[in-house]
Design a protein around this motif. Structure first.
Motif, short mmCIF file in Angstrom:
data_model
loop_
_atom_site.label_atom_id
_atom_site.label_comp_id
_atom_site.label_asym_id
_atom_site.label_seq_id
_atom_site.Cartn_x
_atom_site.Cartn_y
_atom_site.Cartn_z
N LEU A 128 0.83 -1.20 0.00
CA LEU A 128 0.00 0.00 0.00
C LEU A 128 0.86 1.26 0.00
O LEU A 128 1.99 1.24 0.49
CB LEU A 128 -0.90 0.03 1.25
N ASN A 129 0.31 2.33 -0.55
CA ASN A 129 0.95 3.64 -0.47
C ASN A 129 0.05 4.55 0.36
O ASN A 129 -1.13 4.69 0.07
CB ASN A 129 1.13 4.25 -1.85
N VAL A 130 0.62 5.14 1.39
CA VAL A 130 -0.13 6.07 2.23
C VAL A 130 0.59 7.41 2.20
O VAL A 130 1.80 7.48 2.46
CB VAL A 130 -0.24 5.53 3.67
N GLY A 131 -0.14 8.46 1.85
CA GLY A 131 0.48 9.78 1.75
C GLY A 131 0.43 10.54 3.07
O GLY A 131 -0.50 10.38 3.84
N PHE A 132 1.47 11.35 3.31
CA PHE A 132 1.44 12.22 4.49
C PHE A 132 2.12 13.54 4.18
O PHE A 132 2.98 13.63 3.31
CB PHE A 132 2.09 11.55 5.70
N VAL A 133 1.69 14.59 4.90
CA VAL A 133 2.35 15.88 4.85
C VAL A 133 3.27 15.90 6.07
O VAL A 133 2.84 15.53 7.16
CB VAL A 133 1.31 17.03 4.90
N PRO A 134 4.54 16.29 5.89
CA PRO A 134 5.51 16.11 6.99
C PRO A 134 5.31 17.06 8.17
O PRO A 134 6.01 18.05 8.32
CB PRO A 134 6.86 16.34 6.31
N ILE A 135 4.33 16.77 9.01
CA ILE A 135 4.10 17.53 10.24
C ILE A 135 3.81 16.52 11.34
O ILE A 135 3.47 15.37 11.06
CB ILE A 135 2.92 18.52 10.08
N THR A 136 3.92 16.96 12.59
CA THR A 136 3.77 16.02 13.69
C THR A 136 2.35 15.48 13.84
O THR A 136 2.14 14.47 14.48
CB THR A 136 4.22 16.65 15.03
N CYS A 137 1.37 16.16 13.23
CA CYS A 137 -0.01 15.65 13.25
C CYS A 137 -0.07 14.24 12.65
O CYS A 137 -0.90 13.44 13.03
CB CYS A 137 -0.93 16.55 12.44
N ALA A 138 0.80 13.99 11.69
CA ALA A 138 0.76 12.72 10.96
C ALA A 138 1.49 11.61 11.72
O ALA A 138 1.67 10.52 11.18
CB ALA A 138 1.37 12.90 9.58
N THR A 139 1.90 11.90 12.96
CA THR A 139 2.71 10.95 13.72
C THR A 139 2.25 9.49 13.64
O THR A 139 3.05 8.63 13.30
CB THR A 139 2.81 11.41 15.20
N PRO B 183 2.40 27.38 2.81
CA PRO B 183 2.74 25.98 3.11
C PRO B 183 3.59 25.92 4.38
O PRO B 183 4.48 26.77 4.57
CB PRO B 183 3.57 25.54 1.90
N PRO B 184 3.31 24.96 5.26
CA PRO B 184 4.01 24.90 6.55
C PRO B 184 5.54 25.07 6.47
O PRO B 184 6.09 25.87 7.23
CB PRO B 184 3.62 23.54 7.10
N PRO B 185 6.23 24.41 5.54
CA PRO B 185 7.69 24.55 5.57
C PRO B 185 8.15 25.98 5.31
O PRO B 185 9.26 26.35 5.68
CB PRO B 185 8.17 23.64 4.44
N GLU B 186 7.30 26.78 4.67
CA GLU B 186 7.72 28.14 4.34
C GLU B 186 7.36 29.15 5.42
O GLU B 186 7.70 30.33 5.33
CB GLU B 186 7.10 28.57 3.00
N MET B 187 6.67 28.67 6.47
CA MET B 187 6.23 29.58 7.53
C MET B 187 7.43 30.24 8.22
O MET B 187 7.45 31.46 8.41
CB MET B 187 5.43 28.80 8.58
N VAL B 188 8.42 29.42 8.61
CA VAL B 188 9.53 29.95 9.40
C VAL B 188 10.32 30.97 8.58
O VAL B 188 10.65 32.05 9.08
CB VAL B 188 10.44 28.80 9.89
N ALA B 189 10.59 30.63 7.32
CA ALA B 189 11.36 31.54 6.47
C ALA B 189 10.62 32.86 6.29
O ALA B 189 11.22 33.93 6.34
CB ALA B 189 11.64 30.89 5.13
N ASN B 190 9.30 32.79 6.08
CA ASN B 190 8.51 34.01 5.91
C ASN B 190 8.46 34.83 7.19
O ASN B 190 8.42 36.05 7.15
CB ASN B 190 7.09 33.66 5.48
N LEU B 191 8.47 34.13 8.32
CA LEU B 191 8.45 34.83 9.60
C LEU B 191 9.76 35.58 9.78
O LEU B 191 9.78 36.75 10.18
CB LEU B 191 8.25 33.81 10.74
N SER B 192 10.88 34.92 9.46
CA SER B 192 12.16 35.57 9.68
C SER B 192 12.39 36.68 8.65
O SER B 192 13.08 37.65 8.92
CB SER B 192 13.31 34.56 9.69
N ALA B 193 11.77 36.53 7.45
CA ALA B 193 11.93 37.58 6.44
C ALA B 193 11.00 38.76 6.69
O ALA B 193 11.11 39.79 6.03
CB ALA B 193 11.66 37.00 5.06
N GLY B 194 10.07 38.61 7.64
CA GLY B 194 9.15 39.69 7.95
C GLY B 194 7.91 39.74 7.08
O GLY B 194 7.12 40.67 7.18
#
Lengths: 458, 281
Positions: A106-117, A246-257
């Motif tokens: 089987l193939n199961v998809g996930f978005v890489p966040i801790t919710c998918a633990t 998108p979650p991975p871009e949150m931190v970069a956008n936060l630091s860029a203002g």
């Protein structure tokens, strides 16, 4: 014969002789328990047999089944399991729930966040293997792709957000396509993070003009953020700007203002603290303790075509969810899901999220063991609350039958009919009232609730 | 000046590279902030170097060099569906690019021939080509995902659709531009139309067609990275996305270097091929 006893009775034994051990034979035991049906009713007997088989398949042993039934109550369990597994369809499709698996790869998809633990950790920690499955968990860039790949059949099941199947079903933001949701994955576990430059604005009433990020339009993140700022007197459409990032871009956008803050899934809140670009203003647990967040979703077609495989998959997810919920296992899980193949994050970041012992970015180490929890039970009232918020903010317009939509999405087609056939009362227990920031939500009065807010479009 | 020209250009290249690396290094060092003071050790243990030591998120050139070496040292490892070596990722991307590009060539060159040889076909096809040519290939992605229902094939389709236009237009242009005299000679000698196409038009138009192919493969290589970032799973684009997911600038820069090198090699290969079919009148 164990199959004739009510499988939803925690005291019943499905595996051997007299269920409770107090009686010499099954007949004597049956006589002593009114909940046990009359063995001469053939329809009921058939239902019982199938349900027993299903429950056997689900729980593996009487001890597990009893613990679950005692925890949630028999009627609730029936309602819940009827949602995950259309019992009458299963009845038609399988003779024996422990039958051979239709497919094991089987193939199961996930978005890489801790919710998918639970979905992720079931792979490195062997929960899929335990139930005879060979599952590849595939990292996916976002929920829209996850949905497309699920519809295309590339994924047999996937990680989604709890409001998504509702939005898709009512046709909000997409063409209306019915999508079912077998289980909730996690409760709590999100947070509001603010940029370090706003260290002195640790109060929502000071946020006028801020730009916030949320991971998806139809997400608990969006609805909780809107709820939270509205309680502080800000109109989320006028006084602040909410952007989908998108979650991975949150931190970069936060630091860029580009963002002043975000309400996002972890590990990206903790990652902002780890990298020194933001601080955790508040955990979503403090807005609504026990709110649902992400979901485990499989298509109806997959369930119908592969009932045994689905049962095995569902079993492994249930098992993995219970394992994930145990605080003793959290460190082990953090180490297992942090590598590049899964979340691709520093172990300490994931560990802080899962153990609840974390740096808040303000110089404190906080201890919140239930920062994130894992509970698969999809209450209908969750769905109704989400729909009231979609109504409140104008994502859906006109009259909506909250209960009907909630039950259509969360329930398998004719679970209600099966329940009546079973002699159970309709599932009031899948509805409960919730308390969000001190205000009680009564799922019986959704329309009144949706229009009860000072700030809103409804 | 006795130093050969080639050598002088090479020395200049190395000087430019050296200056670039030194500037980069100095910029990163300048960005280094002050270490946070008076942090509770228990609290500091939960933070990263950026928060505790004020380290810059940008890596120094030597760190990138070390990361590149790590990738080159073991390019073909396979640690699960979401973690494969750089060699495997590049192979996936190359496979998609070459498949999509090959299919596009199979369609574009014959159709281009037709358009170039027939004024009628040229006029008839022109509006469609003009309309579809400027569409960003990634705009096709949702449609492809929805209709093809396979993310890997969708990526190939996007490559196909983006590489078809330069080849089509260049082929038509090359074919239409074959000198009248040559065609007239062929007609005088009563050469069949098919033979004229292969023996006269094809060699004459080949350099222009090859130029179209060279433009196409360049675009295809640009697009595959973006397409794979969208659909994920495998490929160099997924690799970039996965490194970005971990906010690893080092990983992203390594990927940029690999993408650049492979793109350069693809272009070089087609430039060589173009030299083979070049002719002087």
């Amino acid at each position: 014969m164990a199959a004739t006893s009510d499988p939803f009775d925690p005291d019943a034994t499905l595996w051997t002789g007299c269920p409770c051990g107090k009686h010499a034979s099954q007949a004597e035991h049956d006589a002593a328990h009114t909940s046990v049906i009359d063995g001469t009713d053939e329809d009921a007997l058939l239902s019982r047999t199938v349900e027993s088989a299903v429950l056997k398949g689900l729980f593996g042993s009487d001890a597990n089944r009893r613990a679950f039934l005692r925890g949630v109550g028999g009627a609730t369990a029936l309602a819940a399991i009827s949602q995950f597994i259309p019992l009458d369809k299963v009845k038609a499709a399988i003779a024996d729930a422990n039958g051979p698996l239709e497919k094991t790869k089987l193939n199961v998809g996930f978005v890489p966040i801790t919710c998918a633990t639970p979905i992720i950790m079931a792979s490195p920690l062997g929960f899929y293997e335990k139930y005879g499955l060979d599952v590849d968990v595939i990292k996916t860039a976002g929920w829209a792709v996850s949905r497309d790949k699920s519809l295309a059949g590339e994924y047999d099941a996937a990680h989604m957000l709890t409001p998504m199947p509702l939005a898709i079903t009512v046709g909000a933001g997409s063409t209306a396509t019915p999508w079912t949701m077998p289980a909730v994955e996690n409760i709590n576990g999100q947070a509001i993070t603010l940029a370090m430059k706003h260290r002195d604005k640790d109060d929502p009433s000071m946020w006028k003009g801020f730009t916030f990020g949320v991971p998806f339009e139809y997400s608990m993140h969006n609805f909780l953020l809107r709820y939270y700022v509205a309680e502080a007197g800000l109109d989320p459409d006028q006084d602040i700007q909410i952007r989908v990032v998108p979650p991975p871009e949150m931190v970069a956008n936060l630091s860029a203002g580009n963002l002043d803050g975000y309400l996002s899934p972890d590990p990206f809140n903790q990652r902002a603290v780890y990298d020194g670009v933001g601080y955790i203003h508040l955990l979503t647990k403090e807005i609504w303790d026990g709110h649902p967040c992400c979901a485990f979703a499989a298509s109806q077609a997959f369930i119908e075509e592969n009932p045994n495989t689905f049962l095995a998959l569902y079993k492994s997810i249930l098992d993995a969810t219970a394992y994930s919920n145990n605080p003793d296992n959290r460190k082990e899980i953090a180490a297992a899901i942090s590598p590049r193949n899964y979340l691709n994050q520093p172990v300490t970041v994931v560990e802080q999220v899962l153990t609840g012992t974390f740096a808040d970015g303000k110089g404190n180490v906080r201890q919140v063991p239930d920062r994130i929890g894992f509970d698969p039970f999809p209450y209908h009232s969750f769905a109704v609350w989400i729909l009231t918020q979609m109504k409140r903010w104008g994502y859906i317009e006109g009259d909506i039958d909250y209960k009907a939509v909630a039950e259509q999405v969360y329930l398998a087609t004719d679970a209600a009919a099966v329940m009546k056939e079973m002699g159970f009362t309709p599932p009031e227990v899948t509805y409960k009232s919730h308390t969000i920031m001190g205000k009680t939500f009564d799922p019986a009065e959704p329309e009144a609730y949706a229009t009860s807010f000072a700030i809103g479009r409804a | 000046m006795s130093v050969p020209f080639g050598l002088r250009a090479g020395i200049l290249s190395i000087v430019i590279l050296g200056l670039f690396l030194v500037t980069w290094h100095l910029l990163v060092v300048a960005q280094q902030g002050d270490a946070a003071e008076g942090l509770d050790p228990a609290y500091a243990a939960l933070l990263g170097k950026q928060a505790t030591e004020g380290a810059s998120a940008l890596p120094k050139p030597l760190e990138v060099g070390a990361a590149l070496w790590e990738h080159i040292r073991d390019p073909f490892y396979d640690a699960g569906p979401n973690d494969k070596g750089i060699g495997i990722q590049l192979a996936y991307s190359l496979f998609r690019v070459l498949t999509g590009f090959g299919l596009a060539a199979l369609v574009a060159i014959p159709v281009g021939f037709l358009i170039g040889m027939s004024e009628l076909a040229s006029r008839a096809f022109n509006p469609f080509i003009q309309l579809l040519k400027p569409v960003s290939p990634l705009a096709w992605m949702p449609l492809a995902l929805y209709t093809i229902k396979d993310s890997s094939l969708s990526a190939i389709f996007v490559i196909f659709i983006c590489s078809i236009w330069p080849m089509l237009i260049n082929t038509a242009f090359g074919v239409a531009g074959v000198r009248r005299e040559w065609l007239n000679v062929a007609r005088t000698l009563e050469v069949s139309r098919l033979r004229t196409a292969f023996a006269v038009i094809l060699p004459a138009a080949a350099p222009t067609i090859l130029t179209g192919m060279r433009i196409s493969i360049g675009i295809a290589w640009l697009v595959i990275v973006a397409a794979e970032m969208l659909v994920g799973g495998t490929g160099i684009g997924y690799f970039v996305w996965n490194e970005w997911n971990n906010l690893s600038i080092t990983g992203v820069i390594s990927a940029i270097v690999f993408i650049g090198v492979v793109g350069m090699l693809l272009d070089l290969a087609l430039a060589r091929a173009a030299r083979l079919v070049a002719y002087t009148e």
